[in-house]
Design a protein around this motif. Structure first.
Motif, PDB file in Angstrom:
ATOM      1  N   ALA A 200       0.904  -1.401   0.207  1.00 37.58           N
ATOM      2  CA  ALA A 200       0.055  -0.004   0.086  1.00 37.58           C
ATOM      3  C   ALA A 200       0.704   1.101  -0.275  1.00 37.58           C
ATOM      4  CB  ALA A 200      -0.739   0.087   1.395  1.00 37.58           C
ATOM      5  N   GLU A 201       1.837   0.963   0.917  1.00 43.38           N
ATOM      6  CA  GLU A 201       2.873   2.533   0.838  1.00 43.38           C
ATOM      7  C   GLU A 201       2.977   2.146  -0.757  1.00 43.38           C
ATOM      8  OE1 GLU A 201       5.355   1.792   4.151  1.00 43.38           O
ATOM      9  OE2 GLU A 201       3.904   2.466   5.417  1.00 43.38           O
ATOM     10  N   GLU A 202       4.191   1.489  -1.315  1.00 43.51           N
ATOM     11  CA  GLU A 202       5.070   1.455  -2.574  1.00 43.51           C
ATOM     12  C   GLU A 202       3.416   1.797  -3.660  1.00 43.51           C
ATOM     13  OE1 GLU A 202       7.076  -2.389  -3.512  1.00 43.51           O
ATOM     14  OE2 GLU A 202       7.972  -1.847  -1.767  1.00 43.51           O
ATOM     15  N   ASN A 203       2.573   1.445  -3.206  1.00 41.08           N
ATOM     16  CA  ASN A 203       1.307   2.075  -4.698  1.00 41.08           C
ATOM     17  C   ASN A 203       0.545   3.151  -4.472  1.00 41.08           C
ATOM     18  OD1 ASN A 203       2.037  -0.053  -6.633  1.00 41.08           O
ATOM     19  ND2 ASN A 203       1.317  -1.413  -4.753  1.00 41.08           N
ATOM     20  N   HIS A 204       1.236   3.745  -2.919  1.00 38.64           N
ATOM     21  CA  HIS A 204       0.818   5.968  -2.471  1.00 38.64           C
ATOM     22  C   HIS A 204      -0.319   5.369  -2.257  1.00 38.64           C
ATOM     23  CE1 HIS A 204       5.038   7.171  -3.113  1.00 38.64           C
ATOM     24  NE2 HIS A 204       4.538   6.051  -4.377  1.00 38.64           N
ATOM     25  N   SER A 205      -1.270   3.992  -1.970  1.00 41.15           N
ATOM     26  CA  SER A 205      -2.914   4.203  -1.571  1.00 41.15           C
ATOM     27  C   SER A 205      -2.509   3.601   0.190  1.00 41.15           C
ATOM     28  CB  SER A 205      -3.179   2.632  -2.552  1.00 41.15           C
ATOM     29  OG  SER A 205      -2.883   1.677  -2.550  1.00 41.15           O
ATOM     30  N   SER A 206      -4.081   4.075   0.446  1.00 44.80           N
ATOM     31  CA  SER A 206      -4.672   3.368   1.553  1.00 44.80           C
ATOM     32  C   SER A 206      -4.577   2.005   1.684  1.00 44.80           C
ATOM     33  CB  SER A 206      -5.966   3.504   1.872  1.00 44.80           C
ATOM     34  OG  SER A 206      -7.064   3.573   0.854  1.00 44.80           O
ATOM     35  N   ALA A 237      -2.881  -8.292  -5.290  1.00 49.18           N
ATOM     36  CA  ALA A 237      -4.199  -7.702  -4.447  1.00 49.18           C
ATOM     37  C   ALA A 237      -4.639  -6.531  -5.104  1.00 49.18           C
ATOM     38  CB  ALA A 237      -4.383  -8.957  -3.935  1.00 49.18           C
ATOM     39  N   LEU A 238      -3.423  -5.350  -3.830  1.00 45.69           N
ATOM     40  CA  LEU A 238      -3.465  -4.797  -3.768  1.00 45.69           C
ATOM     41  C   LEU A 238      -3.196  -3.989  -5.400  1.00 45.69           C
ATOM     42  CD1 LEU A 238      -3.139  -5.131  -1.527  1.00 45.69           C
ATOM     43  CD2 LEU A 238      -1.080  -3.468  -0.711  1.00 45.69           C
ATOM     44  N   VAL A 239      -2.795  -4.553  -5.920  1.00 44.13           N
ATOM     45  CA  VAL A 239      -2.914  -3.691  -7.940  1.00 44.13           C
ATOM     46  C   VAL A 239      -3.607  -3.653  -7.974  1.00 44.13           C
ATOM     47  CG1 VAL A 239      -0.763  -3.756 -10.030  1.00 44.13           C
ATOM     48  CG2 VAL A 239      -0.007  -3.663  -7.880  1.00 44.13           C
ATOM     49  N   LEU A 240      -4.519  -5.232  -8.166  1.00 40.29           N
ATOM     50  CA  LEU A 240      -5.629  -4.785  -9.099  1.00 40.29           C
ATOM     51  C   LEU A 240      -6.668  -5.175  -8.541  1.00 40.29           C
ATOM     52  CD1 LEU A 240      -4.942  -8.718 -11.176  1.00 40.29           C
ATOM     53  CD2 LEU A 240      -4.403  -5.453 -12.035  1.00 40.29           C
ATOM     54  N   GLU A 245     -11.278  -2.892   0.088  1.00 37.83           N
ATOM     55  CA  GLU A 245     -11.539  -3.850   0.673  1.00 37.83           C
ATOM     56  C   GLU A 245     -10.327  -5.275   0.584  1.00 37.83           C
ATOM     57  OE1 GLU A 245     -14.993  -5.041   4.160  1.00 37.83           O
ATOM     58  OE2 GLU A 245     -14.784  -5.396   2.050  1.00 37.83           O
ATOM     59  N   LEU A 246      -9.435  -5.382   0.697  1.00 36.90           N
ATOM     60  CA  LEU A 246      -9.184  -6.947   0.248  1.00 36.90           C
ATOM     61  C   LEU A 246     -10.180  -8.011   0.320  1.00 36.90           C
ATOM     62  CD1 LEU A 246      -5.123  -8.000  -0.181  1.00 36.90           C
ATOM     63  CD2 LEU A 246      -7.235  -9.961   0.080  1.00 36.90           C
ATOM     64  N   ASP A 247     -10.852  -9.081  -0.105  1.00 36.21           N
ATOM     65  CA  ASP A 247     -11.784  -9.611   0.155  1.00 36.21           C
ATOM     66  C   ASP A 247     -11.344 -10.709  -1.193  1.00 36.21           C
ATOM     67  OD1 ASP A 247     -14.058 -11.148   1.046  1.00 36.21           O
ATOM     68  OD2 ASP A 247     -15.091  -9.863  -0.478  1.00 36.21           O
ATOM     69  N   ALA A 248     -12.093 -12.138  -0.557  1.00 36.84           N
ATOM     70  CA  ALA A 248     -11.375 -13.049  -1.590  1.00 36.84           C
ATOM     71  C   ALA A 248     -11.544 -13.347  -2.915  1.00 36.84           C
ATOM     72  CB  ALA A 248     -12.603 -14.796  -1.071  1.00 36.84           C
ATOM     73  N   VAL A 249     -11.971 -12.589  -3.510  1.00 32.58           N
ATOM     74  CA  VAL A 249     -12.034 -12.344  -4.623  1.00 32.58           C
ATOM     75  C   VAL A 249     -11.691 -11.501  -5.335  1.00 32.58           C
ATOM     76  CG1 VAL A 249     -13.641  -9.977  -4.973  1.00 32.58           C
ATOM     77  CG2 VAL A 249     -14.139 -11.652  -6.880  1.00 32.58           C
TER      78      VAL A 249
END
Length: 345
Positions: A200-206, A237-240, A245-249
């Motif tokens: 999240a930090e590397e991609n500058h996202s929450s 998962a974080l990039v896409l 939320e990081l969910d099962a999907v």
């Protein structure tokens, strides 16, 4: 400071990892050679660096050599250096990795890949701390600690005649086993949290919230690629991902059980051994297709367990399901799948 305290940069509080931390802190100040064993992706290089940084050689160089990435001739030159004209492409003198590691540590990753002939020179360095560059007769003495790593059982290679027994015992002064991720599932939530925050930090996202559903799948998955595989899936998962939320999907289908799970080499070898035993006992016919051997073994064992419990319960499905710890509908499906109707009557 307790010797079981976690080592910076390495996540894990499970008993197997506490033992890794204990041994690492205990042996780091010594000059003893260390052999790191464990599957690919378990963090052998991280422990090698920790051994160096916790030692009296921490101010010296840490030199890593991937022995599996080079041919025999190139590896010999890489390790010991060469003189100008030693071979066609040797246009100038070159310092080898052992020489560059003087006063520090040399980490020989994938030591199992070193040819039998080159193992002789390695043994001499370990015993005498000296060698000659390729194409030279001048002996060079070095002071460096050797840490080696392998993802293959070296005793198996010794039995096949591919690895020198004397070199093995010289390397295996202090063995440290890095457990597979499936052997320490209690560490998975902490690893997930660490990688989620990192990417999240590397991609500058929450930092997304990891749902309990996703975490359940992550803790139940077999992880043949170990921590490295988990790390890759979290980053993906974080990039896409498109929500907070990081969910099962957001996880690959095979992690969610929607596609066949990939199995590691060790599991495959164990499965083949189990399969041979099942065939000899007449429990299962595993066939010759090694790609399916793991699932065949699991199915063979599952069928036999259900069959035995059915017989003990005189075919009463309710009692059988209770004893197996599954619901009656699941048992009924398994009876259909394995053709156990006669036993259930």
């Amino acid at each position: 400071m307790p010797t079981t305290d976690p080592i910076k940069g390495i996540i894990g509080t499970s008993p197997p990892m506490q033992e890794v931390f204990r041994v690492t802190r205990k042996v780091a100040p010594s000059a003893a050679t260390v052999l790191l064993t464990g599957e690919t992706g378990t963090g052998k290089e991280l422990i090698a660096r920790a051994l160096h940084e916790l030692s009296n050689r921490a101010t010296g160089p840490f030199i890593r050599v991937n022995c599996g990435a080079l041919s025999e001739n190139l590896l010999e030159s890489e390790l010991f250096g060469h003189t100008k004209g030693a071979f066609t492409s040797a246009i100038e003198n070159r310092t080898g990795r052992f020489e560059a590691a003087h006063g520090g540590t040399v980490f020989l990753d994938e030591i199992n890949s070193v040819s039998y002939q080159l193992q002789v020179k390695l043994l001499r360095v370990l015993q005498e701390q000296e060698f000659e560059r390729v194409g030279d007769t001048k002996t060079i003495r070095v002071d460096c600690r050797v840490i080696a790593a392998t993802n293959i059982d070296l005793m198996d290679l010794i039995q096949k005649g591919d690895f020198r027994e004397d070199l093995y015992y010289r390397l295996n002064v202090i063995p440290i086993y890095l457990p597979a991720l499936r052997e320490r599932p209690e560490d998975i939530p902490a690893l997930v949290s660490y990688f989620v925050k990192r990417y999240a930090e590397e991609n500058h996202s929450s930092v997304p919230r990891v749902t309990s559903n996703a975490l359940n799948f992550l803790t139940q998955y077999n992880w043949p690629g170990n921590v490295r595989e988990l790390q890759n899936y979290i980053e993906r998962a974080l990039v896409l991902g498109t929500s907070d939320e990081l969910d099962a999907v957001d996880l690959p289908q095979h992690v969610r059980g929607l596609a066949p799970q990939r199995i590691g080499r060790k599991e495959k070898d164990d499965a083949e051994s189990m399969c041979a035993s099942l065939v000899s006992m007449g429990i299962a016919d595993c066939g010759d297709d090694s790609k399916d051997v793991y699932s065949r073994v699991v199915s063979g064992v599952e069928r036999e367990v259900i069959l035995q419990v059915l017989r003990q319960c005189q075919g009463v499905q309710t009692r059988t399901a209770t004893r197996l710890g599954i619901n009656r509908n699941t048992l009924h499906k398994k009876i259909d799948e394995y053709g156990l109707h006669d036993e259930s009557r």
